[in-house]
Design an enzyme around this catalytic site. Structure first.
Site, PDB file in Angstrom:
ATOM      1  N   SER A  95       0.833  -1.214   0.000  1.00  0.00           N
ATOM      2  CA  SER A  95       0.000   0.000   0.000  1.00  0.00           C
ATOM      3  C   SER A  95       0.863   1.258   0.000  1.00  0.00           C
ATOM      4  N   LEU A 243      -6.676   5.709 -10.035  1.00  0.00           N
ATOM      5  CA  LEU A 243      -7.154   4.451  -9.452  1.00  0.00           C
ATOM      6  C   LEU A 243      -6.827   3.272 -10.367  1.00  0.00           C
ATOM      7  N   ALA A 246      -3.339   2.209  -9.601  1.00  0.00           N
ATOM      8  CA  ALA A 246      -3.181   1.530  -8.301  1.00  0.00           C
ATOM      9  C   ALA A 246      -3.862   0.163  -8.316  1.00  0.00           C
ATOM     10  N   ARG A 247      -5.008   0.065  -8.976  1.00  0.00           N
ATOM     11  CA  ARG A 247      -5.724  -1.217  -9.039  1.00  0.00           C
ATOM     12  C   ARG A 247      -4.869  -2.269  -9.756  1.00  0.00           C
ATOM     13  N   GLU A 367      -9.891   0.889  -3.325  1.00  0.00           N
ATOM     14  CA  GLU A 367      -9.667   0.943  -4.781  1.00  0.00           C
ATOM     15  C   GLU A 367     -10.849   0.346  -5.545  1.00  0.00           C
TER      16      GLU A 367
HETATM   17  P1  TGC Z   1     -18.159   7.725 -14.888  1.00  0.00           P
HETATM   18  O1  TGC Z   1     -19.183   8.619 -15.538  1.00  0.00           O
HETATM   19  O2  TGC Z   1     -18.241   6.268 -15.108  1.00  0.00           O
HETATM   20  O3  TGC Z   1     -16.709   8.200 -15.295  1.00  0.00           O
HETATM   21  C1  TGC Z   1     -16.308   9.559 -15.342  1.00  0.00           C
HETATM   22  C2  TGC Z   1     -15.217   9.662 -16.406  1.00  0.00           C
HETATM   23  O4  TGC Z   1     -14.090   8.902 -15.994  1.00  0.00           O
HETATM   24  C3  TGC Z   1     -13.822   7.836 -16.940  1.00  0.00           C
HETATM   25  N1  TGC Z   1     -13.461   6.669 -16.133  1.00  0.00           N
HETATM   26  C4  TGC Z   1     -12.204   6.230 -15.965  1.00  0.00           C
HETATM   27  N2  TGC Z   1     -11.045   6.638 -16.486  1.00  0.00           N
HETATM   28  C5  TGC Z   1      -9.918   5.991 -16.121  1.00  0.00           C
HETATM   29  N3  TGC Z   1      -9.934   4.953 -15.257  1.00  0.00           N
HETATM   30  C6  TGC Z   1     -11.078   4.508 -14.705  1.00  0.00           C
HETATM   31  N4  TGC Z   1     -11.058   3.499 -13.845  1.00  0.00           N
HETATM   32  C7  TGC Z   1     -12.290   5.157 -15.055  1.00  0.00           C
HETATM   33  N5  TGC Z   1     -13.595   4.984 -14.702  1.00  0.00           N
HETATM   34  C8  TGC Z   1     -14.292   5.910 -15.367  1.00  0.00           C
HETATM   35  C9  TGC Z   1     -15.101   7.662 -17.709  1.00  0.00           C
HETATM   36  O5  TGC Z   1     -14.846   7.123 -18.981  1.00  0.00           O
HETATM   37  C10 TGC Z   1     -15.616   9.074 -17.764  1.00  0.00           C
HETATM   38  O6  TGC Z   1     -14.854   9.760 -18.753  1.00  0.00           O
HETATM   39  P2  TGC Z   1     -15.509  10.958 -19.603  1.00  0.00           P
HETATM   40  O7  TGC Z   1     -14.474  11.279 -20.634  1.00  0.00           O
HETATM   41  O8  TGC Z   1     -16.784  10.409 -20.174  1.00  0.00           O
HETATM   42  O9  TGC Z   1     -15.754  12.070 -18.624  1.00  0.00           O
HETATM   43  O10 TGC Z   1     -18.164   8.095 -13.320  1.00  0.00           O
HETATM   44  P3  TGC Z   1     -19.160   7.671 -12.177  1.00  0.00           P
HETATM   45  O11 TGC Z   1     -19.306   8.837 -11.260  1.00  0.00           O
HETATM   46  O12 TGC Z   1     -20.409   7.060 -12.752  1.00  0.00           O
HETATM   47  O13 TGC Z   1     -18.300   6.581 -11.374  1.00  0.00           O
HETATM   48  C11 TGC Z   1     -18.150   5.311 -11.803  1.00  0.00           C
HETATM   49  C12 TGC Z   1     -17.548   4.411 -10.687  1.00  0.00           C
HETATM   50  C13 TGC Z   1     -18.591   4.019  -9.666  1.00  0.00           C
HETATM   51  C14 TGC Z   1     -17.052   3.180 -11.400  1.00  0.00           C
HETATM   52  C15 TGC Z   1     -16.387   5.121  -9.973  1.00  0.00           C
HETATM   53  O14 TGC Z   1     -16.827   6.164  -9.213  1.00  0.00           O
HETATM   54  C16 TGC Z   1     -15.591   4.198  -9.085  1.00  0.00           C
HETATM   55  O15 TGC Z   1     -14.648   3.555  -9.551  1.00  0.00           O
HETATM   56  N6  TGC Z   1     -15.894   4.118  -7.744  1.00  0.00           N
HETATM   57  C17 TGC Z   1     -15.078   3.404  -6.776  1.00  0.00           C
HETATM   58  C18 TGC Z   1     -14.352   4.412  -5.900  1.00  0.00           C
HETATM   59  C19 TGC Z   1     -12.952   3.975  -5.579  1.00  0.00           C
HETATM   60  O16 TGC Z   1     -12.396   3.069  -6.147  1.00  0.00           O
HETATM   61  N7  TGC Z   1     -12.312   4.687  -4.648  1.00  0.00           N
HETATM   62  C20 TGC Z   1     -10.959   4.440  -4.335  1.00  0.00           C
HETATM   63  C21 TGC Z   1     -10.396   5.542  -3.454  1.00  0.00           C
HETATM   64  S1  TGC Z   1      -8.605   5.573  -3.379  1.00  0.00           S
HETATM   65  C22 TGC Z   1      -8.181   4.236  -2.489  1.00  0.00           C
HETATM   66  O17 TGC Z   1      -8.959   3.413  -2.121  1.00  0.00           O
HETATM   67  C23 TGC Z   1      -6.747   4.099  -2.214  1.00  0.00           C
HETATM   68  S2  TGC Z   1      -6.266   2.725  -1.305  1.00  0.00           S
HETATM   69  C24 TGC Z   1      -4.631   2.885  -1.511  1.00  0.00           C
HETATM   70  C25 TGC Z   1      -3.787   1.882  -0.813  1.00  0.00           C
HETATM   71  O18 TGC Z   1      -3.607   1.976   0.430  1.00  0.00           O
HETATM   72  O19 TGC Z   1      -3.185   1.008  -1.527  1.00  0.00           O
HETATM   73  P1  FAD Z   2     -19.565   2.303   0.652  1.00  0.00           P
HETATM   74  O1  FAD Z   2     -19.414   3.019  -0.622  1.00  0.00           O
HETATM   75  O2  FAD Z   2     -20.407   2.918   1.716  1.00  0.00           O
HETATM   76  O3  FAD Z   2     -20.091   0.828   0.362  1.00  0.00           O
HETATM   77  C1  FAD Z   2     -20.594  -0.031   1.407  1.00  0.00           C
HETATM   78  C2  FAD Z   2     -21.047  -1.338   0.741  1.00  0.00           C
HETATM   79  O4  FAD Z   2     -22.098  -1.082  -0.195  1.00  0.00           O
HETATM   80  C3  FAD Z   2     -19.940  -2.034  -0.056  1.00  0.00           C
HETATM   81  O5  FAD Z   2     -20.074  -3.426   0.056  1.00  0.00           O
HETATM   82  C4  FAD Z   2     -20.216  -1.596  -1.485  1.00  0.00           C
HETATM   83  O6  FAD Z   2     -19.738  -2.524  -2.437  1.00  0.00           O
HETATM   84  C5  FAD Z   2     -21.749  -1.560  -1.480  1.00  0.00           C
HETATM   85  N1  FAD Z   2     -22.266  -0.646  -2.499  1.00  0.00           N
HETATM   86  C6  FAD Z   2     -22.131   0.705  -2.574  1.00  0.00           C
HETATM   87  N2  FAD Z   2     -22.729   1.166  -3.682  1.00  0.00           N
HETATM   88  C7  FAD Z   2     -23.259   0.101  -4.340  1.00  0.00           C
HETATM   89  C8  FAD Z   2     -23.968  -0.085  -5.552  1.00  0.00           C
HETATM   90  N3  FAD Z   2     -24.254   0.934  -6.366  1.00  0.00           N
HETATM   91  N4  FAD Z   2     -24.337  -1.341  -5.902  1.00  0.00           N
HETATM   92  C9  FAD Z   2     -24.003  -2.422  -5.119  1.00  0.00           C
HETATM   93  N5  FAD Z   2     -23.321  -2.306  -3.964  1.00  0.00           N
HETATM   94  C10 FAD Z   2     -22.951  -1.060  -3.584  1.00  0.00           C
HETATM   95  N6  FAD Z   2      -9.550   6.169  -0.056  1.00  0.00           N
HETATM   96  C11 FAD Z   2      -8.779   7.188  -0.546  1.00  0.00           C
HETATM   97  O7  FAD Z   2      -9.289   8.106  -1.181  1.00  0.00           O
HETATM   98  N7  FAD Z   2      -7.429   7.196  -0.352  1.00  0.00           N
HETATM   99  C12 FAD Z   2      -6.794   6.220   0.349  1.00  0.00           C
HETATM  100  O8  FAD Z   2      -5.550   6.262   0.498  1.00  0.00           O
HETATM  101  C13 FAD Z   2      -7.582   5.154   0.908  1.00  0.00           C
HETATM  102  N8  FAD Z   2      -6.972   4.200   1.677  1.00  0.00           N
HETATM  103  C14 FAD Z   2      -7.768   3.273   2.315  1.00  0.00           C
HETATM  104  C15 FAD Z   2      -7.173   2.414   3.252  1.00  0.00           C
HETATM  105  C16 FAD Z   2      -7.974   1.492   3.928  1.00  0.00           C
HETATM  106  C17 FAD Z   2      -7.345   0.612   4.970  1.00  0.00           C
HETATM  107  C18 FAD Z   2      -9.348   1.386   3.655  1.00  0.00           C
HETATM  108  C19 FAD Z   2     -10.205   0.354   4.338  1.00  0.00           C
HETATM  109  C20 FAD Z   2      -9.949   2.246   2.739  1.00  0.00           C
HETATM  110  C21 FAD Z   2      -9.159   3.223   2.075  1.00  0.00           C
HETATM  111  N9  FAD Z   2      -9.740   4.153   1.203  1.00  0.00           N
HETATM  112  C22 FAD Z   2      -8.977   5.169   0.673  1.00  0.00           C
HETATM  113  C23 FAD Z   2     -11.194   4.208   1.053  1.00  0.00           C
HETATM  114  C24 FAD Z   2     -11.762   3.139   0.103  1.00  0.00           C
HETATM  115  O9  FAD Z   2     -11.466   3.422  -1.225  1.00  0.00           O
HETATM  116  C25 FAD Z   2     -13.278   3.053   0.348  1.00  0.00           C
HETATM  117  O10 FAD Z   2     -13.450   2.461   1.615  1.00  0.00           O
HETATM  118  C26 FAD Z   2     -13.995   2.266  -0.732  1.00  0.00           C
HETATM  119  O11 FAD Z   2     -13.969   2.944  -1.963  1.00  0.00           O
HETATM  120  C27 FAD Z   2     -15.469   1.953  -0.355  1.00  0.00           C
HETATM  121  O12 FAD Z   2     -16.115   3.063   0.144  1.00  0.00           O
HETATM  122  P2  FAD Z   2     -16.918   2.987   1.538  1.00  0.00           P
HETATM  123  O13 FAD Z   2     -16.040   2.373   2.549  1.00  0.00           O
HETATM  124  O14 FAD Z   2     -17.462   4.351   1.824  1.00  0.00           O
HETATM  125  O15 FAD Z   2     -18.108   1.978   1.285  1.00  0.00           O
END
Ligand code: TGC
Ligand code: FAD
Length: 388
Positions: A95, A243, A246-247, A367
């Site tokens: 991470s 993302l 990182a994924r 992620e």
């Molecule tokens: P949507 O309308 O689908 O997309 C907006 C624009 O973005 C483009 N796009 C992407 N581009 C590059 N990579 C991707 N993975 C992309 N996904 C979408 C898309 O083509 C569009 O482009 P344009 O040109 O049309 O504007 O957006 P939406 O709001 O409907 O969201 C879609 C959704 C749900 C898939 C997205 O919000 C999502 O992936 N949600 C999950 C959130 C998430 O992964 N959070 C992670 C936070 S960071 C973290 O967890 C760090 S942990 C680090 C560690 O400790 O290792």
């Molecule tokens: P929620 O979005 O509230 O989801 C809760 C549950 O509902 C999940 O099971 C989800 O799959 C489900 N759900 C939500 N929406 C839907 C839907 N439409 N359909 C079906 N199921 C759905 N974020 C950062 O920005 N930067 C970081 O560095 C980072 N580091 C992290 C480190 C750790 C240890 C952890 C645990 C998380 C970290 N995160 C970070 C945050 C992480 O990306 C979020 O926890 C993750 O994206 C999920 O969001 P949430 O926890 O709010 O869950």
């Protein structure tokens, strides 16, 4: 017993000598510097900060970034192999490297000005500066487009208000890449440690990813200088592009985690005697090993092809979603099966399995959760979004 990796399909024949040499160097580093200490840090809920300079020396931060900015200009297969080996040690170590490389250096390299790149990237590669990435908010996790953190233009810069949650490395970071809405559109900002009104308290009580710092980020009327906006960031697509990077690293990383759990279960089952025989001689345990090895091999093949797709510029984010989703799931199942195969010993800290089993809960969640990646694939297959 010396760890030799898991390579049923002779994938080693497909890696270059350079790729294998770098992988083996990281493997040695993990064997010598991480495995002997990680349980202690995990139990004390601390990140082993003293290993960071050695990781920098090995070039583990921003390895795909060009050399002129302090990286090594390596290909994505090598980046993946690095992540595989690091997460075999611990998800918290991977991470740290993922955040520094994919979520801090990548956005500065991709969306930053030339001045920002020259100023930050060599320092981040050398780990003279530590970064974090703030996208998730208390009320917006899976759906970051709803974020309420906002920036307002003022003379000389921007005023930032809002909060981020679950941010890896937040408390120890010198610079936070923060995503906020400016006039309703998502933009990236570099928020430096010490900025007035910026706080990063550590999140306590985690039972997963304990050898990693997780934090909240709070912004109360923070004045961000004009030169700290990422000028080429534009909309939610920009953080989502980070993302994807990182994924990709996670897909390889959790394969390393699964390899370590499989290897531990295999060695244990060969030496543990019950009913006068090694437990490896019972059909049910052999079936467990066969399934584990098959799933690891499939994950390795996904990773290998994905790395090539990125290097050939043919990768779509949905390709990465498939590997992140699949490999986290199989790693979780393999860690759980390995735990079963060690019986009571499986819950001891003498073995790495329980720590990996706890860690994978975080890795499967962050992620993009398993469900989010399922829906990303569902949308790609059908053309219909099922998010809302
Ligand atoms: P949507 O309308 O689908 O997309 C907006 C624009 O973005 C483009 N796009 C992407 N581009 C590059 N990579 C991707 N993975 C992309 N996904 C979408 C898309 O083509 C569009 O482009 P344009 O040109 O049309 O504007 O957006 P939406 O709001 O409907 O969201 C879609 C959704 C749900 C898939 C997205 O919000 C999502 O992936 N949600 C999950 C959130 C998430 O992964 N959070 C992670 C936070 S960071 C973290 O967890 C760090 S942990 C680090 C560690 O400790 O290792
Ligand atoms: P929620 O979005 O509230 O989801 C809760 C549950 O509902 C999940 O099971 C989800 O799959 C489900 N759900 C939500 N929406 C839907 C839907 N439409 N359909 C079906 N199921 C759905 N974020 C950062 O920005 N930067 C970081 O560095 C980072 N580091 C992290 C480190 C750790 C240890 C952890 C645990 C998380 C970290 N995160 C970070 C945050 C992480 O990306 C979020 O926890 C993750 O994206 C999920 O969001 P949430 O926890 O709010 O869950």
């Amino acid at each position: 017993m010396e760890y030799k990796g898991v390579d049923f399909y002779l994938l080693d024949n497909l890696f270059t000598e350079e790729e294998k040499a770098i992988r083996d160097t990281v493997r040695d580093f993990v064997n010598e510097q991480i495995l002997p200490i990680i349980e202690k840090y995990n139990q004390e809920m601390k990140f082993p900060m003293h290993i960071v300079p050695q990781m920098a020396e090995l070039g583990l931060f921003g390895p795909t970034i060009p050399a002129e900015y302090g990286g090594l200009g390596l290909n994505y297969t090598t980046y993946g192999l690095i992540m595989q080996e690091l997460e075999r040690g611990d998800s918290g170590i991977r991470s740290f490297a993922s955040v520094q490389s994919s979520l801090v250096m990548y956005p500065i390299y991709t969306f930053g000005s030339e001045e920002q790149k020259k100023h930050w990237l060599p320092k981040l590669a050398a780990a003279e500066k530590i970064g974090c990435f703030g996208l998730t908010e208390p009320d917006f996790g899976s759906n970051p487009s709803g974020m309420i953190t906002k920036a307002e233009k003022v003379e000389g810069g921007y005023v930032l208000n809002g909060a981020k949650m679950w941010i890896t490395n937040g408390t120890i970071a010198d610079v936070a890449v923060v995503w906020a809405k400016l006039d309703g559109k998502v933009k990236g900002f570099l928020v430096e440690k010490g900025t007035k009104g910026f706080y990063a308290p550590e999140t306590k009580g985690k039972l997963s990813l304990r050898a990693s710092v997780t934090s909240e980020l709070v912004f109360e009327d923070c004045l961000i200088p004009e030169e700290n906006i990422l000028p080429n960031s534009s909309g939610l697509k920009s953080p989502l592009m980070c993302l994807t990077q990182a994924r990709y690293g996670i897909a390889w990383g959790v394969t390393g985690l699964a390899m370590e759990c499989y290897n531990t279960a295999l060695n244990y089952s060969l030496s543990r005697i019950q009913f006068g025989k090694s437990i490896a001689s019972f059909q049910i345990n052999q079936q467990k090993l066969a399934v584990m090895l098959t799933e690891i091999t499939k994950a390795q093949l996904l990773n290998y092809r994905l790395g090539k797709l990125i290097d050939e510029k043919k990768m779509r984010p949905q390709h990465v979603s498939m590997a992140k989703r699949n490999n986290c799931e199989i790693a979780k199942n393999i860690a759980s099966t390995a735990r079963e195969m060690l019986g009571a010993n499986g819950i001891l800290d003498e073995y790495p399995i329980m720590r990996h089993l706890n860690n994978i809960e975080s890795v499967k969640t962050y992620e993009g959760t398993h469900e989010m990646h399922t829906l990303i694939l569902g949308q790609d297959i059908t053309g219909i979004s099922a998010f809302e």
